[in-house]
Motif scaffolding. Structure first.
Motif, PDB file in Angstrom:
ATOM      1  N   SER A   1      25.321 -34.970   9.815  1.00 12.43           N
ATOM      2  CA  SER A   1      26.005 -33.816   9.234  1.00 12.43           C
ATOM      3  C   SER A   1      26.682 -34.193   7.925  1.00 12.43           C
ATOM      4  O   SER A   1      26.663 -33.427   6.961  1.00 12.43           O
TER       5      SER A   1
ATOM      6  N   THR B   1      23.946 -34.447   5.346  1.00 10.29           N
ATOM      7  CA  THR B   1      23.512 -33.109   4.948  1.00 10.29           C
ATOM      8  C   THR B   1      24.531 -32.452   4.031  1.00 10.29           C
ATOM      9  O   THR B   1      24.174 -31.821   3.028  1.00 10.29           O
TER      10      THR B   1
ATOM     11  N   VAL C   1      23.020 -23.681   4.813  1.00 11.55           N
ATOM     12  CA  VAL C   1      22.339 -24.962   4.932  1.00 11.55           C
ATOM     13  C   VAL C   1      21.683 -25.015   6.313  1.00 11.55           C
ATOM     14  O   VAL C   1      22.344 -24.764   7.317  1.00 11.55           O
TER      15      VAL C   1
ATOM     16  N   PRO D   1      19.712 -32.036  11.022  1.00  9.46           N
ATOM     17  CA  PRO D   1      20.641 -33.023  11.581  1.00  9.46           C
ATOM     18  C   PRO D   1      20.690 -33.005  13.110  1.00  9.46           C
ATOM     19  O   PRO D   1      20.817 -34.064  13.739  1.00  9.46           O
TER      20      PRO D   1
END
Length: 77
Positions: free
Chosen positions: A17, A20, A48, A53
């Motif tokens: 995360s 990302t 997103v 993830p």
């Protein structure tokens, strides 16, 4: 991933995360122009995709929990 894989899943999900988030906030650090443009468009919309993830964390958790169970002799004599 079950109970044995829950802690590796949480740690891996946190790490992926953060990666990302970093990619979405700083797309110019990425190497390919078309990929940077795609990520930049994602950042501008504020959306997103979070499936990547989650999937990566699940794979890591399955591998880690499987390796731990093999190490403790769950699959052999």
């Amino acid at each position: 991933v079950g109970v044995p894989g829950s802690m590796p899943f949480l740690v891996a999900l946190f790490v992926f995360s953060l990666i990302t988030y970093g990619v979405a906030k700083f797309p110019l650090l990425l190497p390919e122009r078309w990929f940077r443009d795609y990520i930049k468009s994602l950042a501008s919309t504020g959306r997103v995709p979070f499936g990547v993830p989650i999937s990566a964390a699940a794979i890591v958790a399955i591998l880690v929990s499987g390796a731990l169970s093999i190490q403790h002799g769950a699959f052999g004599p």
